[in-house]
Scaffold this motif. Structure first.
Motif, mmCIF file in Angstrom:
data_model
loop_
_atom_site.group_PDB
_atom_site.id
_atom_site.type_symbol
_atom_site.label_atom_id
_atom_site.label_comp_id
_atom_site.label_asym_id
_atom_site.label_seq_id
_atom_site.Cartn_x
_atom_site.Cartn_y
_atom_site.Cartn_z
ATOM 1 N N MET A 190 0.849 -1.167 0.000
ATOM 2 C CA MET A 190 0.000 0.000 0.000
ATOM 3 C C MET A 190 0.900 1.236 0.000
ATOM 4 O O MET A 190 1.655 1.467 0.922
ATOM 5 N N GLY A 191 0.867 2.030 -1.065
ATOM 6 C CA GLY A 191 1.607 3.286 -1.115
ATOM 7 C C GLY A 191 0.777 4.383 -0.472
ATOM 8 O O GLY A 191 -0.427 4.470 -0.703
ATOM 9 N N LEU A 192 1.401 5.195 0.332
ATOM 10 C CA LEU A 192 0.695 6.261 1.030
ATOM 11 C C LEU A 192 1.072 7.606 0.433
ATOM 12 O O LEU A 192 2.238 7.861 0.128
ATOM 13 N N ASP A 193 0.096 8.478 0.274
ATOM 14 C CA ASP A 193 0.299 9.814 -0.275
ATOM 15 C C ASP A 193 1.236 10.608 0.617
ATOM 16 O O ASP A 193 0.974 10.799 1.809
ATOM 17 N N GLU A 194 2.350 11.064 0.031
ATOM 18 C CA GLU A 194 3.382 11.816 0.767
ATOM 19 C C GLU A 194 2.832 13.032 1.509
ATOM 20 O O GLU A 194 3.294 13.377 2.583
ATOM 21 N N LEU A 195 1.867 13.704 0.907
ATOM 22 C CA LEU A 195 1.360 14.943 1.489
ATOM 23 C C LEU A 195 0.488 14.719 2.712
ATOM 24 O O LEU A 195 0.144 15.679 3.396
ATOM 25 N N ARG A 196 0.156 13.489 2.982
ATOM 26 C CA ARG A 196 -0.757 13.213 4.083
ATOM 27 C C ARG A 196 -0.047 12.662 5.323
ATOM 28 O O ARG A 196 -0.677 12.150 6.228
ATOM 29 N N PHE A 197 1.298 12.779 5.331
ATOM 30 C CA PHE A 197 2.082 12.426 6.508
ATOM 31 C C PHE A 197 2.225 13.654 7.396
ATOM 32 O O PHE A 197 2.240 14.791 6.920
ATOM 33 N N GLY A 198 2.329 13.434 8.676
ATOM 34 C CA GLY A 198 2.606 14.485 9.638
ATOM 35 C C GLY A 198 3.341 13.867 10.817
ATOM 36 O O GLY A 198 3.420 12.648 10.929
ATOM 37 N N PHE A 199 3.875 14.703 11.681
ATOM 38 C CA PHE A 199 4.575 14.150 12.841
ATOM 39 C C PHE A 199 4.404 15.061 14.038
ATOM 40 O O PHE A 199 4.149 16.258 13.904
ATOM 41 N N LEU A 200 4.511 14.436 15.206
ATOM 42 C CA LEU A 200 4.404 15.139 16.481
ATOM 43 C C LEU A 200 5.547 14.701 17.390
ATOM 44 O O LEU A 200 5.965 13.539 17.352
ATOM 45 N N PRO A 201 6.025 15.605 18.248
ATOM 46 C CA PRO A 201 7.009 15.181 19.249
ATOM 47 C C PRO A 201 6.385 14.107 20.150
ATOM 48 O O PRO A 201 5.192 14.149 20.447
ATOM 49 N N VAL A 202 7.187 13.160 20.567
ATOM 50 C CA VAL A 202 6.683 12.034 21.352
ATOM 51 C C VAL A 202 5.967 12.486 22.614
ATOM 52 O O VAL A 202 5.014 11.844 23.063
ATOM 53 N N ASP A 203 6.378 13.621 23.198
ATOM 54 C CA ASP A 203 5.732 14.079 24.423
ATOM 55 C C ASP A 203 4.338 14.662 24.181
ATOM 56 O O ASP A 203 3.630 14.979 25.127
ATOM 57 N N LYS A 204 3.941 14.794 22.929
ATOM 58 C CA LYS A 204 2.593 15.282 22.588
ATOM 59 C C LYS A 204 1.663 14.147 22.151
ATOM 60 O O LYS A 204 0.535 14.381 21.753
ATOM 61 N N VAL A 205 2.154 12.919 22.225
ATOM 62 C CA VAL A 205 1.381 11.749 21.809
ATOM 63 C C VAL A 205 1.014 10.946 23.059
ATOM 64 O O VAL A 205 1.890 10.666 23.894
ATOM 65 N N ALA A 206 -0.258 10.585 23.173
ATOM 66 C CA ALA A 206 -0.711 9.789 24.320
ATOM 67 C C ALA A 206 0.033 8.457 24.357
ATOM 68 O O ALA A 206 0.225 7.812 23.321
ATOM 69 N N HIS A 207 0.452 8.059 25.561
ATOM 70 C CA HIS A 207 1.199 6.806 25.712
ATOM 71 C C HIS A 207 0.426 5.623 25.134
ATOM 72 O O HIS A 207 1.024 4.730 24.543
ATOM 73 N N GLY A 208 -0.892 5.628 25.281
ATOM 74 C CA GLY A 208 -1.711 4.535 24.759
ATOM 75 C C GLY A 208 -1.584 4.374 23.255
ATOM 76 O O GLY A 208 -1.687 3.262 22.733
ATOM 77 N N GLU A 209 -1.355 5.472 22.526
ATOM 78 C CA GLU A 209 -1.188 5.382 21.070
ATOM 79 C C GLU A 209 0.114 4.694 20.698
ATOM 80 O O GLU A 209 0.237 4.147 19.611
ATOM 81 N N LEU A 210 1.086 4.739 21.589
ATOM 82 C CA LEU A 210 2.387 4.136 21.316
ATOM 83 C C LEU A 210 2.424 2.656 21.691
ATOM 84 O O LEU A 210 3.232 1.901 21.153
ATOM 85 N N ALA A 211 1.556 2.254 22.594
ATOM 86 C CA ALA A 211 1.602 0.899 23.147
ATOM 87 C C ALA A 211 1.427 -0.188 22.090
ATOM 88 O O ALA A 211 2.038 -1.248 22.179
ATOM 89 N N GLY A 212 0.637 0.061 21.068
ATOM 90 C CA GLY A 212 0.391 -0.965 20.060
ATOM 91 C C GLY A 212 1.348 -0.930 18.888
ATOM 92 O O GLY A 212 1.243 -1.749 17.974
ATOM 93 N N PHE A 213 2.319 -0.009 18.907
ATOM 94 C CA PHE A 213 3.246 0.103 17.768
ATOM 95 C C PHE A 213 4.155 -1.111 17.703
ATOM 96 O O PHE A 213 4.745 -1.514 18.693
ATOM 97 N N SER A 214 4.279 -1.672 16.501
ATOM 98 C CA SER A 214 5.190 -2.804 16.301
ATOM 99 C C SER A 214 5.823 -2.709 14.922
ATOM 100 O O SER A 214 5.126 -2.664 13.912
ATOM 101 N N CYS A 215 7.161 -2.676 14.918
ATOM 102 C CA CYS A 215 7.903 -2.633 13.655
ATOM 103 C C CYS A 215 8.616 -3.954 13.388
ATOM 104 O O CYS A 215 9.319 -4.088 12.395
#
Length: 187
Positions: A1-26
């Motif tokens: 699945m290719g993702l549209d480049e213009l629709r990416f964004g980023f936030l500093p980790v301290d602005k992201v709820a810990h619960g959103e990070l808990a399910g991340f798996s690379c």
């Protein structure tokens, strides 16, 4: 699945709820664990800044990157290849180091990593008023897939670091990482 480049964004980790990070798996427990357990502390203590990458079409984080300041000595050949003036004499060249870069497992191989690198390059170039650096470094995992990824995205093996690591090759010790550099003004 290719993702549209213009629709990416980023936030500093301290602005992201810990619960959103808990399910991340690379697919790497050390990269996942860093994001979930240590990234905030490093960020808050200013050891390294982590940014969490999102895409409008993906629930949760698509990936993350962690950056810190760096300086790298260059051999004469590298200085010449980079096109630096002969008058520039520095013991080491200012750089930004990619400490960690990870893409969510189901998005790997779809261009997400390259999109994250473009975000990194933009952040480095965008910081010209506060910090001088045109080199981006990474200690890439010494794995063909990883070094090929960075190579496709403008990184080259550091000749200086290769020379320094030469003694390990003579002892048949395979280094865990490979120092790679990218001159973002030449991309």
């Amino acid at each position: 699945m290719g993702l549209d480049e213009l629709r990416f964004g980023f936030l500093p980790v301290d602005k992201v709820a810990h619960g959103e990070l808990a399910g991340f798996s690379c697919g790497s427990s050390s990269l996942d664990g860093f994001l979930q357990d240590f990234a905030r502390e490093y960020h808050e203590n200013r050891f390294a800044f982590t940014s969490v990458v999102f895409h409008e079409d993906v629930a949760g984080p698509a990936g993350y990157f962690t950056l810190a300041n760096d300086a790298i000595p260059l051999n004469d050949s590298e200085v010449f290849d980079l096109g630096y003036s002969a008058e520039i004499r520095l013991a080491s060249f200012p750089a930004v180091r990619i400490c960690r870069l990870a893409v969510r497992e189901d998005l790997q191989g779809a261009g997400t990593g390259a999109a994250i690198l473009r975000i990194v390059f933009g952040a480095v170039l965008g910081g010209v008023e506060i910090s001088a650096a045109r080199l981006v470094t990474v200690d890439a995992k010494n794995d063909e897939r990883v070094t090929r990824f960075y190579g496709r995205n403008g990184f080259e093996r550091s000749l200086w670091a290769e020379k320094q690591a030469g003694h390990n090759r003579r002892k048949n010790i395979r280094p865990e990482t490979v120092k790679m550099i990218c001159d973002i003004l030449k991309r």
